[in-house]
Scaffold this motif. Structure first.
Motif, short mmCIF file in Angstrom:
data_model
loop_
_atom_site.label_atom_id
_atom_site.label_comp_id
_atom_site.label_asym_id
_atom_site.label_seq_id
_atom_site.Cartn_x
_atom_site.Cartn_y
_atom_site.Cartn_z
N LEU A 1 0.81 -1.21 0.00
CA LEU A 1 0.00 0.00 0.00
C LEU A 1 0.85 1.27 0.00
O LEU A 1 1.95 1.30 0.57
N ALA A 2 0.30 2.31 -0.60
CA ALA A 2 0.93 3.62 -0.52
C ALA A 2 0.81 4.14 0.91
O ALA A 2 -0.18 3.91 1.60
N GLN A 3 1.86 4.80 1.36
CA GLN A 3 1.85 5.46 2.66
C GLN A 3 2.82 6.64 2.55
O GLN A 3 3.53 6.76 1.55
N PRO A 4 2.82 7.53 3.52
CA PRO A 4 3.65 8.73 3.38
C PRO A 4 5.09 8.41 3.00
O PRO A 4 5.79 7.69 3.70
N GLY A 5 5.49 8.89 1.82
CA GLY A 5 6.85 8.68 1.34
C GLY A 5 7.08 7.38 0.60
O GLY A 5 8.19 7.15 0.10
N LEU A 6 6.07 6.52 0.50
CA LEU A 6 6.21 5.24 -0.19
C LEU A 6 5.06 5.07 -1.17
O LEU A 6 3.90 5.24 -0.81
N PRO A 7 5.35 4.68 -2.41
CA PRO A 7 4.29 4.51 -3.40
C PRO A 7 3.61 3.16 -3.27
O PRO A 7 4.16 2.22 -2.68
N LYS A 8 2.42 3.04 -3.84
CA LYS A 8 1.78 1.74 -3.96
C LYS A 8 2.62 0.88 -4.89
O LYS A 8 3.13 1.34 -5.92
N ASP A 9 2.78 -0.41 -4.54
CA ASP A 9 3.62 -1.29 -5.35
C ASP A 9 3.19 -2.74 -5.13
O ASP A 9 3.62 -3.40 -4.19
N SER A 10 2.35 -3.25 -6.03
CA SER A 10 1.88 -4.63 -5.92
C SER A 10 3.01 -5.63 -6.10
O SER A 10 2.91 -6.78 -5.64
N ASN A 11 4.09 -5.22 -6.74
CA ASN A 11 5.21 -6.12 -6.96
C ASN A 11 5.98 -6.44 -5.68
O ASN A 11 6.78 -7.38 -5.66
N VAL A 12 5.76 -5.67 -4.62
CA VAL A 12 6.42 -5.98 -3.35
C VAL A 12 5.99 -7.37 -2.86
O VAL A 12 6.82 -8.24 -2.57
N LEU A 13 4.68 -7.59 -2.78
CA LEU A 13 4.19 -8.88 -2.28
C LEU A 13 4.50 -10.00 -3.28
O LEU A 13 4.83 -11.12 -2.89
N LYS A 14 4.40 -9.70 -4.55
CA LYS A 14 4.75 -10.69 -5.58
C LYS A 14 6.21 -11.11 -5.43
O LYS A 14 6.55 -12.30 -5.56
N THR A 15 7.09 -10.16 -5.14
CA THR A 15 8.51 -10.46 -4.98
C THR A 15 8.76 -11.31 -3.75
O THR A 15 9.54 -12.27 -3.77
N VAL A 16 8.09 -10.99 -2.64
CA VAL A 16 8.24 -11.80 -1.44
C VAL A 16 7.83 -13.25 -1.74
O VAL A 16 8.50 -14.20 -1.31
N ALA A 17 6.75 -13.42 -2.50
CA ALA A 17 6.31 -14.77 -2.86
C ALA A 17 7.34 -15.48 -3.73
O ALA A 17 7.58 -16.68 -3.57
N GLN A 18 7.98 -14.76 -4.64
CA GLN A 18 8.98 -15.37 -5.51
C GLN A 18 10.24 -15.77 -4.73
O GLN A 18 10.85 -16.80 -5.01
N VAL A 19 10.60 -14.95 -3.76
CA VAL A 19 11.87 -15.15 -3.06
C VAL A 19 11.75 -16.08 -1.87
O VAL A 19 12.67 -16.86 -1.58
N ASN A 20 10.61 -16.04 -1.17
CA ASN A 20 10.58 -16.74 0.12
C ASN A 20 9.19 -17.24 0.49
O ASN A 20 8.53 -16.70 1.37
N MET A 21 8.73 -18.29 -0.18
CA MET A 21 7.52 -18.98 0.24
C MET A 21 7.89 -19.97 1.34
O MET A 21 8.83 -20.74 1.20
N ARG A 22 7.15 -19.93 2.45
CA ARG A 22 7.46 -20.80 3.59
C ARG A 22 6.24 -21.60 3.99
O ARG A 22 5.10 -21.14 3.90
N GLU A 23 6.50 -22.81 4.48
CA GLU A 23 5.43 -23.66 5.00
C GLU A 23 5.10 -23.25 6.42
O GLU A 23 5.99 -23.01 7.24
N MET A 24 3.80 -23.19 6.73
CA MET A 24 3.34 -22.99 8.10
C MET A 24 2.44 -24.15 8.47
O MET A 24 1.21 -24.05 8.52
N GLY A 25 3.10 -25.28 8.69
CA GLY A 25 2.37 -26.49 9.06
C GLY A 25 1.39 -26.88 7.97
O GLY A 25 1.61 -26.66 6.77
N ALA A 26 0.28 -27.45 8.41
CA ALA A 26 -0.74 -27.90 7.46
C ALA A 26 -1.54 -26.75 6.86
O ALA A 26 -2.37 -26.97 5.99
N LEU A 27 -1.27 -25.52 7.31
CA LEU A 27 -1.97 -24.37 6.74
C LEU A 27 -1.49 -24.08 5.32
O LEU A 27 -2.17 -23.39 4.57
#
Length: 320
Positions: free
Chosen positions: A242-268
């Motif tokens: 999300l955009a916030q003071p001094g930072l633009p909206k950027d959907s690629n942030v979450l997409k990048t986290v998914a590309q770099v570091n998907m982690r298992e949380m048990g059976a969830l």
């Protein structure tokens, strides 16, 4: 492990409002003193207001909050001062928060109630972002029907692993600079300011970068007295984009986290993760620049692990 230190420490007096970098924070048995000490409840729905539902509550991210005196963790939280998007400054020490509540009502266009304790069973809505690469997990079985904007949500009980607080899940959130750097390498056009991730402690491992995924099951000895235990990865949500003071909206942030570091949380199932959840072993004060020592110990089955087991069992029962 080499020279690893506390890079910065953060207070977030009001849930989903901007936090504030400070010189030190006090860690109590239940987490950081004053962390999300205040929040707002939507009177119509009874839900806890969170920018995880951005169309409704995203404007809270444009507000800055600070404590008028440092919180100690003993008794009631100190009063706060909030700077609103239009520059107005409101304090809660003179009227118990009446003016702040009025201003937030106007900002959100809804009737809100200021709270400092979590009502039993309170929940918040988390948007399911439509971003490629996030994968699927068991929580999506809980999603609501799309609203008029086409948005679906997962109703999440607040502070499942930190009962009685207004936190999202666990008592503390720590994050390494090396994790932010990994994300920046994968998405160099993004702004990876730590404020997107909202940790309590930013761990500076610049001198000898760590793999934060290896911290699970470690005790972190911070400064002279504080010890916290890493109990799980921190799943990331739409708030990071999300955009916030001094930072633009950027959907690629979450997409990048998914590309770099998907982690298992048990059976969830799998979640895009950046940072780690921690539980307090020994309380005390954490200051910017404090040295950090890692100790591998027998994993402590704390509140977060128990919560994941509980959620897994509930979902399995519901699917039978």
């Amino acid at each position: 492990m080499g020279d690893v230190r506390v890079g910065s420490v953060w207070q977030y007096p009001v849930k989903s409002m901007q936090g504030r970098e400070v010189d030190e924070i006090r860690i109590g048995p239940a987490g950081v003193a004053g962390d999300r000490a205040y929040g707002f409840v939507d009177v119509e729905t009874g839900k806890l207001a969170s920018a995880k539902r951005p169309r409704r509550f995203g404007p809270l991210l444009d507000c800055h909050a600070r404590f008028l005196t440092p919180p100690t963790g003993d008794g009631d939280s100190p009063p706060i001062e909030v700077t609103l998007p239009d520059g107005a400054v409101v304090r809660t020490d003179t009227d118990g928060g009446a003016e702040l509540t009025k201003r937030v009502n106007e900002l959100l266009g809804r009737e809100m109630q200021l709270i400092s304790t979590a009502p039993e069973g309170i929940a918040l809505d988390e948007l399911i972002p439509q971003i490629d690469g996030l994968g699927e997990n068991a929580l999506e079985a809980m999603q609501t029907e799309p609203d008029s904007h086409g948005d679906s949500f997962i109703p999440i009980p607040a502070a499942m692993a930190a009962p009685g607080t207004l936190l999202d899940l666990a008592a503390m959130h720590v994050l390494a600079t090396s994790t932010l750097n990994r994300m920046a390498d994968a998405h160099p056009d993004g702004d990876w300011n730590v404020r997107r991730m909202r940790p309590n402690i930013l761990i500076d491992d610049t001198a000898e970068p760590c793999d934060e995924n290896d911290w699970l099951g470690c005790d972190l000895h911070i400064g002279e007295e504080v010890v916290v235990h890493i109990v799980g990865p921190t799943p990331r949500c739409v708030m990071t984009t999300l955009a916030q003071p001094g930072l633009p909206k950027d959907s690629n942030v979450l997409k990048t986290v998914a590309q770099v570091n998907m982690r298992e949380m048990g059976a969830l199932g799998q979640f895009p993760c950046a940072g780690s959840y921690a539980e307090v072993v020994s309380p005390g004060v954490v200051r910017r620049g404090d040295p950090i020592r890692f100790e591998r110990v027998e994993p402590r089955k704390g509140a977060l692990a128990a919560t994941i087991d509980m959620m897994t069992a509930a979902l399995s029962s519901g699917n039978q």
